[in-house]
Design a protein around this motif. Sequence first.
Motif, PDB file in Angstrom:
ATOM      1  N   GLU A  56      57.561  25.815  40.711  1.00  0.00           N
ATOM      2  CA  GLU A  56      56.625  25.949  39.718  1.00  0.00           C
ATOM      3  C   GLU A  56      55.294  26.445  39.761  1.00  0.00           C
ATOM      4  O   GLU A  56      54.715  27.582  39.355  1.00  0.00           O
ATOM      5  N   ALA A  57      54.506  25.834  40.870  1.00  0.00           N
ATOM      6  CA  ALA A  57      53.299  26.211  41.314  1.00  0.00           C
ATOM      7  C   ALA A  57      53.209  27.767  42.000  1.00  0.00           C
ATOM      8  O   ALA A  57      52.303  28.525  41.685  1.00  0.00           O
ATOM      9  N   TRP A  58      54.539  27.945  42.696  1.00  0.00           N
ATOM     10  CA  TRP A  58      54.646  29.109  43.457  1.00  0.00           C
ATOM     11  C   TRP A  58      54.844  30.590  42.266  1.00  0.00           C
ATOM     12  O   TRP A  58      54.030  31.562  42.356  1.00  0.00           O
ATOM     13  N   GLN A  59      55.359  30.097  41.341  1.00  0.00           N
ATOM     14  CA  GLN A  59      55.744  31.139  40.124  1.00  0.00           C
ATOM     15  C   GLN A  59      54.420  31.375  39.423  1.00  0.00           C
ATOM     16  O   GLN A  59      54.135  32.519  39.100  1.00  0.00           O
ATOM     17  N   LYS A  60      53.719  30.319  39.100  1.00  0.00           N
ATOM     18  CA  LYS A  60      52.345  30.344  38.694  1.00  0.00           C
ATOM     19  C   LYS A  60      51.357  31.310  39.435  1.00  0.00           C
ATOM     20  O   LYS A  60      50.592  32.076  38.917  1.00  0.00           O
ATOM     21  N   LYS A  61      51.444  30.961  40.656  1.00  0.00           N
ATOM     22  CA  LYS A  61      50.618  31.729  41.599  1.00  0.00           C
ATOM     23  C   LYS A  61      50.770  33.297  41.551  1.00  0.00           C
ATOM     24  O   LYS A  61      50.058  34.241  41.608  1.00  0.00           O
ATOM     25  N   ILE A  62      52.289  33.533  41.655  1.00  0.00           N
ATOM     26  CA  ILE A  62      52.666  35.025  41.502  1.00  0.00           C
ATOM     27  C   ILE A  62      52.352  35.476  40.209  1.00  0.00           C
ATOM     28  O   ILE A  62      51.919  36.726  40.366  1.00  0.00           O
ATOM     29  N   ASP A  63      52.610  35.039  39.047  1.00  0.00           N
ATOM     30  CA  ASP A  63      52.064  35.300  37.846  1.00  0.00           C
ATOM     31  C   ASP A  63      50.676  35.678  37.893  1.00  0.00           C
ATOM     32  O   ASP A  63      50.407  36.740  37.080  1.00  0.00           O
ATOM     33  N   LYS A  64      49.944  34.952  38.312  1.00  0.00           N
ATOM     34  CA  LYS A  64      48.307  35.036  38.285  1.00  0.00           C
ATOM     35  C   LYS A  64      47.927  36.315  38.755  1.00  0.00           C
ATOM     36  O   LYS A  64      47.190  37.336  38.561  1.00  0.00           O
ATOM     37  N   LYS A  65      48.542  36.388  40.191  1.00  0.00           N
ATOM     38  CA  LYS A  65      48.378  37.783  41.031  1.00  0.00           C
ATOM     39  C   LYS A  65      48.898  39.003  40.110  1.00  0.00           C
ATOM     40  O   LYS A  65      48.174  40.044  40.421  1.00  0.00           O
ATOM     41  N   ALA A  66      49.852  39.051  39.419  1.00  0.00           N
ATOM     42  CA  ALA A  66      50.390  40.052  38.795  1.00  0.00           C
ATOM     43  C   ALA A  66      49.545  40.482  37.614  1.00  0.00           C
ATOM     44  O   ALA A  66      49.381  41.594  37.263  1.00  0.00           O
ATOM     45  N   ASN A  67      48.877  39.761  37.244  1.00  0.00           N
ATOM     46  CA  ASN A  67      47.797  39.937  35.989  1.00  0.00           C
ATOM     47  C   ASN A  67      46.514  40.429  36.497  1.00  0.00           C
ATOM     48  O   ASN A  67      45.722  40.471  37.156  1.00  0.00           O
TER      49      ASN A  67
END
Length: 67
Positions: A56-67
């Motif tokens: 969950e934390a990794w996906q949140k970090k990936i999503d944050k970098k994509a935006n």
Amino acid sequence: MTPAEIRQANELMWAVKGHLIPDQYTEEDTRKVLKSYFERMWGNHEYTYRMDGFEEAWQKKIDKKAN
């Protein structure tokens, strides 16, 4: 570093420290984390028990970098 290496370094940081690698870390810092924590966790059968919440934390970090 490849995306797989960065993810592995983050997994190891999570297993040892309970959080992802801070955004301020340089690529060299991340390489050091990967090397030292890999050696530290080698053969540690409890490693997998410390991974709760990582995905969950990794996906949140990936999503944050994509935006």
